[in-house]
Design a protein around this motif. Sequence first.
Motif, PDB file in Angstrom:
ATOM      1  N   CYS A 199       0.873  -1.248  -0.105  1.00 49.60           N
ATOM      2  CA  CYS A 199       0.158  -0.025  -0.122  1.00 49.60           C
ATOM      3  C   CYS A 199       1.017   1.491  -0.043  1.00 49.60           C
ATOM      4  O   CYS A 199       2.150   1.188   0.023  1.00 49.60           O
ATOM      5  N   THR A 200       0.152   2.371  -0.035  1.00 48.42           N
ATOM      6  CA  THR A 200       1.002   3.840   0.088  1.00 48.42           C
ATOM      7  C   THR A 200       0.305   4.313   1.352  1.00 48.42           C
ATOM      8  O   THR A 200      -0.767   4.372   1.575  1.00 48.42           O
ATOM      9  N   LEU A 201       1.144   5.213   1.797  1.00 49.15           N
ATOM     10  CA  LEU A 201       0.624   5.905   3.040  1.00 49.15           C
ATOM     11  C   LEU A 201       1.152   7.440   2.656  1.00 49.15           C
ATOM     12  O   LEU A 201       2.175   7.695   2.421  1.00 49.15           O
ATOM     13  N   THR A 202       0.084   8.249   2.716  1.00 48.99           N
ATOM     14  CA  THR A 202       0.288   9.823   2.623  1.00 48.99           C
ATOM     15  C   THR A 202       0.292  10.589   3.643  1.00 48.99           C
ATOM     16  O   THR A 202      -0.977  10.669   4.452  1.00 48.99           O
ATOM     17  N   THR A 203       1.289  11.270   4.047  1.00 50.74           N
ATOM     18  CA  THR A 203       1.439  12.138   5.304  1.00 50.74           C
ATOM     19  C   THR A 203       1.465  13.538   4.986  1.00 50.74           C
ATOM     20  O   THR A 203       2.445  13.574   4.058  1.00 50.74           O
ATOM     21  N   VAL A 260      -0.554  -2.200   5.511  1.00 55.49           N
ATOM     22  CA  VAL A 260      -1.648  -1.649   6.235  1.00 55.49           C
ATOM     23  C   VAL A 260      -2.695  -2.696   6.606  1.00 55.49           C
ATOM     24  O   VAL A 260      -2.673  -3.609   5.792  1.00 55.49           O
ATOM     25  N   VAL A 269      -0.534   1.198  10.600  1.00 60.35           N
ATOM     26  CA  VAL A 269       0.875   0.903   9.987  1.00 60.35           C
ATOM     27  C   VAL A 269       1.963   0.729  10.938  1.00 60.35           C
ATOM     28  O   VAL A 269       2.028   1.601  11.843  1.00 60.35           O
ATOM     29  N   LYS A 323       7.614   9.320   8.167  1.00 63.23           N
ATOM     30  CA  LYS A 323       6.196   9.344   8.380  1.00 63.23           C
ATOM     31  C   LYS A 323       5.907   9.534   9.679  1.00 63.23           C
ATOM     32  O   LYS A 323       4.653  10.222   9.996  1.00 63.23           O
ATOM     33  N   VAL A 372      -4.294  11.776   6.958  1.00 64.85           N
ATOM     34  CA  VAL A 372      -3.687  11.183   6.054  1.00 64.85           C
ATOM     35  C   VAL A 372      -4.188  10.000   5.133  1.00 64.85           C
ATOM     36  O   VAL A 372      -5.725   9.950   5.389  1.00 64.85           O
ATOM     37  N   VAL A 408      -4.339   6.092   3.094  1.00 65.14           N
ATOM     38  CA  VAL A 408      -3.517   4.805   2.779  1.00 65.14           C
ATOM     39  C   VAL A 408      -4.479   4.473   1.595  1.00 65.14           C
ATOM     40  O   VAL A 408      -5.537   4.476   1.331  1.00 65.14           O
ATOM     41  N   ALA A 422      -4.215  10.530  11.740  1.00 71.88           N
ATOM     42  CA  ALA A 422      -3.404   9.633  12.575  1.00 71.88           C
ATOM     43  C   ALA A 422      -2.930   9.988  14.008  1.00 71.88           C
ATOM     44  O   ALA A 422      -2.618  11.393  14.087  1.00 71.88           O
ATOM     45  N   ILE A 464      -4.682   5.019  12.446  1.00 69.99           N
ATOM     46  CA  ILE A 464      -5.735   5.829  11.531  1.00 69.99           C
ATOM     47  C   ILE A 464      -7.054   5.786  12.020  1.00 69.99           C
ATOM     48  O   ILE A 464      -7.654   4.549  11.832  1.00 69.99           O
TER      49      ILE A 464
END
Length: 134
Positions: free
Chosen positions: A22-26, A40, A51, A59, A73, A75, A90, A125
């Motif tokens: 997955c990706t996590l954007t913060t 995730v 996460v 992050k 955030v 995911v 988060a 989250i």
Amino acid sequence: MSHDVLNPTPEYLAFWRERHVCTLTTPRPDGTPHVVPVGVTYDPEAGLARVISNKHSKKVRNVLAAPADGARVAVCQMEGRRWATLEGRAAVRTDEASVADAVARYAVRYGRTPSPNPDRVVIEITLDRAMGRA
């Protein structure tokens, strides 16, 4: 397509139980997005995504630098035409019980238990939005 965070469709939940990176954007302190690959886990009963991470990671620092109400955030995962995104606020959890629970959930989803890490923390989250096509 929107989904109910606490009551996802069986297909959407099944997609989140498959093994996917997955990706996590913060948000960085300057507001720009920081996007990284992560594992995730999604817990609709609690309305949480988790996460696991090292406490020294960027992050984690981004989440800790956010206002008191938490960092906003997202995911995301995708495979072919299927995709799913979870969004929320988060917080970083450092207590042993939270970390152990997150590691156990990771092991179930990804089929392996991570190596012990005394610096491990959990980005937890609290979800308020789910989108995707599964």
